[in-house]
Enzyme design. Sequence first.
Site, PDB file in Angstrom:
ATOM      1  N   GLY A 119       0.800  -1.152  -0.012  1.00 63.41           N
ATOM      2  CA  GLY A 119      -0.116  -0.044  -0.007  1.00 63.41           C
ATOM      3  C   GLY A 119       1.104   1.197  -0.003  1.00 63.41           C
TER       4      GLY A 119
ATOM      5  N   GLU B 231       4.142   1.752  -5.473  1.00 67.03           N
ATOM      6  CA  GLU B 231       3.636   1.061  -6.772  1.00 67.03           C
ATOM      7  C   GLU B 231       4.930   0.458  -7.486  1.00 67.03           C
ATOM      8  OE1 GLU B 231       2.220   4.421  -9.169  1.00 67.03           O
ATOM      9  OE2 GLU B 231       0.308   4.164  -8.223  1.00 67.03           O
ATOM     10  N   VAL B 232       4.723  -0.759  -8.162  1.00 65.63           N
ATOM     11  CA  VAL B 232       5.676  -1.515  -8.597  1.00 65.63           C
ATOM     12  C   VAL B 232       5.506  -1.638 -10.087  1.00 65.63           C
ATOM     13  CG1 VAL B 232       6.687  -3.959  -8.709  1.00 65.63           C
ATOM     14  CG2 VAL B 232       5.753  -3.112  -6.449  1.00 65.63           C
TER      15      VAL B 232
ATOM     16  N   LYS C 187       9.932  -0.565  -7.417  1.00 66.60           N
ATOM     17  CA  LYS C 187       8.945   0.033  -6.476  1.00 66.60           C
ATOM     18  C   LYS C 187       9.210   1.355  -6.164  1.00 66.60           C
ATOM     19  CE  LYS C 187       6.618  -1.516  -2.225  1.00 66.60           C
ATOM     20  NZ  LYS C 187       6.589  -2.493  -1.081  1.00 66.60           N
TER      21      LYS C 187
ATOM     22  N   ASP D 172       3.613  -9.861   7.008  1.00 66.62           N
ATOM     23  CA  ASP D 172       2.368  -9.715   6.060  1.00 66.62           C
ATOM     24  C   ASP D 172       2.512 -10.979   5.044  1.00 66.62           C
ATOM     25  OD1 ASP D 172       0.061  -8.618   4.893  1.00 66.62           O
ATOM     26  OD2 ASP D 172       1.296  -7.439   3.564  1.00 66.62           O
TER      27      ASP D 172
END
Length: 171
Positions: free
Chosen positions: A1, A4-5, A20, A118
């Site tokens: 979050g 952006e990749v 990223k 995560d």
Amino acid sequence: GQGEVYRGRQLNPARFVAIKTLIRDTDVSRRRFEQEARAMMKIQHPAVARFYLYERVRNAVGEPTDEYVIAMELVEGFDLNRLVRRRGPVPWPFAVHWTIELLGGLSAIHRAGFIHRDVKPENIMIVGPLPGTGVVPNRTAAKLLDLGAVKSAAGLHDGKSAAGVFVGTRE
């Protein structure tokens, strides 16, 4: 979050990479982005995406901007979530093989002094041929991605950040 990749091409050595970028430029997100880069620099394991570079972007005259990037191994394959949704349950020999690989990667993360926080099917990429007739598990591999929620094991208390905000995926 927090980023952006993108797929990018590195010229030397010639290879495709995942780039990223930091999209929410706040002090907290920048610190978390830097923490991810520091963790990735220390971890080298076949089941964890390799780190190549962390850098502050400079403008045309060489002055630093407020943009940051991480370049890492581009892992091409299927994320485990998509694989299971499209093809159903994974045959147990593949699940065992991938679990052993991922536990090795998590062990390397822990030895480096970090907790991932995560681990979920969307952050596990399956590479090689997909399970099927004639495919043996050791022709495939699992790689753990996205260390964006990583935290130093020394600072881990209850899954919350220093500001008391939960980090990771709720589920």
